[in-house]
Write an enzyme that holds these catalytic residues in place. Sequence first.
Site, short mmCIF file in Angstrom:
data_model
loop_
_atom_site.label_atom_id
_atom_site.label_comp_id
_atom_site.label_asym_id
_atom_site.label_seq_id
_atom_site.Cartn_x
_atom_site.Cartn_y
_atom_site.Cartn_z
N ALA A 1 0.82 -1.23 0.00
CA ALA A 1 0.00 0.00 0.00
C ALA A 1 0.85 1.27 0.00
CB ALA A 1 -0.95 -0.03 1.18
N CYS B 1 -6.75 -5.98 1.71
CA CYS B 1 -8.12 -5.88 2.23
C CYS B 1 -9.05 -6.87 1.54
CB CYS B 1 -8.64 -4.46 2.06
SG CYS B 1 -7.46 -3.23 2.63
N ALA C 1 -4.01 -6.57 -2.90
CA ALA C 1 -5.10 -5.99 -2.11
C ALA C 1 -5.25 -6.76 -0.80
CB ALA C 1 -6.38 -6.04 -2.92
N TYR D 1 -31.25 13.18 -1.57
CA TYR D 1 -32.44 12.46 -1.11
C TYR D 1 -33.40 12.14 -2.25
CZ TYR D 1 -37.23 11.70 0.34
OH TYR D 1 -38.48 11.19 0.44
P1 FAD Z 1 1.66 -3.46 3.77
O1 FAD Z 1 0.62 -3.16 2.78
O2 FAD Z 1 1.44 -4.59 4.70
O3 FAD Z 1 3.02 -3.69 3.02
C1 FAD Z 1 4.21 -3.93 3.70
C2 FAD Z 1 5.11 -4.79 2.82
O4 FAD Z 1 6.43 -4.61 3.26
C3 FAD Z 1 4.79 -6.26 2.95
O5 FAD Z 1 4.44 -6.82 1.69
C4 FAD Z 1 6.07 -6.87 3.49
O6 FAD Z 1 6.39 -8.12 2.90
C5 FAD Z 1 7.11 -5.84 3.09
N1 FAD Z 1 8.27 -5.84 3.98
C6 FAD Z 1 8.28 -5.73 5.33
N2 FAD Z 1 9.55 -5.73 5.79
C7 FAD Z 1 10.36 -5.83 4.71
C8 FAD Z 1 11.76 -5.89 4.54
N3 FAD Z 1 12.59 -5.81 5.58
N4 FAD Z 1 12.24 -6.00 3.28
C9 FAD Z 1 11.40 -6.06 2.21
N5 FAD Z 1 10.06 -6.02 2.32
C10 FAD Z 1 9.55 -5.90 3.55
N6 FAD Z 1 -7.34 -1.52 5.85
C11 FAD Z 1 -8.43 -0.78 5.57
O7 FAD Z 1 -8.36 0.45 5.61
N7 FAD Z 1 -9.61 -1.37 5.21
C12 FAD Z 1 -9.75 -2.72 5.14
O8 FAD Z 1 -10.81 -3.23 4.80
C13 FAD Z 1 -8.63 -3.52 5.45
N8 FAD Z 1 -8.72 -4.86 5.41
C14 FAD Z 1 -7.61 -5.61 5.66
C15 FAD Z 1 -7.72 -7.00 5.62
C16 FAD Z 1 -6.62 -7.78 5.88
C17 FAD Z 1 -6.75 -9.27 5.84
C18 FAD Z 1 -5.37 -7.17 6.17
C19 FAD Z 1 -4.17 -8.01 6.43
C20 FAD Z 1 -5.25 -5.80 6.24
C21 FAD Z 1 -6.37 -5.01 5.98
N9 FAD Z 1 -6.30 -3.61 6.05
C22 FAD Z 1 -7.42 -2.86 5.79
C23 FAD Z 1 -5.06 -2.93 6.46
C24 FAD Z 1 -4.28 -2.45 5.26
O9 FAD Z 1 -4.07 -3.51 4.39
C25 FAD Z 1 -2.97 -1.86 5.74
O10 FAD Z 1 -3.24 -0.77 6.58
C26 FAD Z 1 -2.07 -1.40 4.62
O11 FAD Z 1 -1.80 -2.44 3.72
C27 FAD Z 1 -0.76 -0.87 5.18
O12 FAD Z 1 0.12 -0.56 4.14
P2 FAD Z 1 1.69 -0.66 4.38
O13 FAD Z 1 2.33 -0.25 3.10
O14 FAD Z 1 2.05 0.06 5.62
O15 FAD Z 1 1.96 -2.18 4.68
#
Ligand code: FAD
Length: 561
Positions: free
Chosen positions: A18, A50, A48, A434
Amino acid sequence: MTQPINHPIHIVIVGGVAGGASAAARARRLSETARITIFERGEHISFANCGLPYHIAGTISDRGKLLVQTPEAMRRRFGIDVRTQTEVLAIDPAARTVRVRSRVDGAEQSVSYDYLVLSPGAEPVRPPIPGADHPLVRTLRNMADMDAIKAIIDEHRPERAIVVGGGYIGLEMTEALVQRGVSVSLLVRGPQLMGHADPEMTEPLNAELLRHRVDLRLGTSLQQLTPEPQGLRAFLSDGSEIKAGLVILATGVRPEATLAREAGLAIGERGGISVDEAMRTSDPRIFAVGDAVEVIDYVGGQPALIPLAGPANRQGRIAADNIFGRDSRYDRTQGTAICKVFDLAIGMTGQSEKALRRAGRACEKIYVHPASHAGYYPGAHPLSLKLLFDPADGRILGAQAVGADGIDKRIDVLAVAIRAGMTVFDLEELELAYAPPYGSARDPINQAGFAAANVLRGDVSLAHADQLDTLSDQELLLDVRSPAECTGGMIPGSINIPLDQLRDRLEEIPRDRELIVSCQVGLRGYLACRILSQHGFACRNLSGGYKTWLQTRPFTLAGPA
Ligand code: FAD
């Protein structure tokens, strides 16, 4: 001050989902010359998260639809060097390098950067439960987790699964499993589902889960798991045991802050990476975004961990803006969220009552239970809306809503209202779309505004359901519903005088006691209070009426106590 860079700058991004993918794409839109490299330790980028529970459920049948961008497409369209299955092991801020290791062949290399963006997300918390290292015990964070859970369901066809945790991932997984024909025991350590919401707003979810035959166990935790020939035996805190072929741990997430911590970057009091409004860490060449960072709560002003996709995407964009000298600022997180629970949705924005009270902040609340659209048009469903506001000036502090329809739009309007610093008086004035299939001429948002503004203008005083357990003999409960409605249940100790008979029966009502007036949802109680107060009675209207009172009763399997 950072030194000027005299070569095409190299932006290295850790994490390609994300926040990371957003930062990368924005950086490319701002600079055609920058080198941009994403390191992602998983197999996929930009998937995705989510949508993961909905693929397990079968609602999204095509797995490929979850892959919003592939590394190849990202290379082609944005000229971004995407290295999947490559983990960043360490950061050397002084040398401006990261050490990375390929998960394919184990090869390590050092890569230099001019700017580093950390978007490593959050990791699922795995409580230290004996036996939880069994392969049938899973967490859900990424595509690999999803594939593993789906494979267990497809291949082992478990009769029962245990879901541990009643937050949105636990609830979405519960629904997904039921949809796949798996019976679910949902264990929640605390007394309510959706711990961020106020308990009474989650009560309809309990009934919805029971309606779908979920074995809901509030106040129950998983103590131990032992292997069985066909799966696992779970030992619970209430002394009972359950056999299950799959256990999902959905007990929350914690920020992936290890890389940052080991690099000496400042970590906040909640354990997330500290950033300023530009998403810059304590090192001016390193930015951090998404679930890994600590944000400021929009209403409360305190540091908070609020792991949501919208903030992560916006922060990624803001980090890229700032790398290229644009003055973009991230203006706190409201925690606007929504979760589908079978045929219901629960949504929230701003602060809950319990969070406001914990912080010692003065707040007033009202409940309304209107229909999602005009009641005479088919398909209207009741919704429950709670509005929290500042008793001094009416500023909106938070809102929660639950129901089968129209929850998203009410929460979104209120999310905007909070952002705009609106008061309950502004809600009275909002002109919302509405027509009978969509809303009401007085939308639930307007109705909430009226109910709250009536209190602040002194037109009515409120009583709240949680105050009724400790009434003195100076107070009297007066139920103004029809006798037929009262046969379905009354607040104990109430006398009944229907609203339409009230003016004729005033002499029956003692004048030396304060009246707590209730009806079904609070509207007739308000009308009764207007009559009574103009006849010299001291009275308060029970906000949300009998319906809210029922929602505040302790949940039992037999229904409200
Ligand atoms: P992420 O999207 O998790 O990405 C982090 C990435 O960094 C991962 O792919 C990981 O492998 C990689 N990474 C970590 N450390 C390292 C490293 N040292 N080297 C290389 N790569 C690394 N949010 C909502 O707002 N609405 C929803 O409906 C919702 N539903 C969700 C359902 C599920 C099942 C999950 C798991 C989450 C959901 N979320 C939802 C939360 C949302 O997905 C997260 O808030 C969002 O993805 C965060 O983005 P991010 O980039 O911080 O982390």
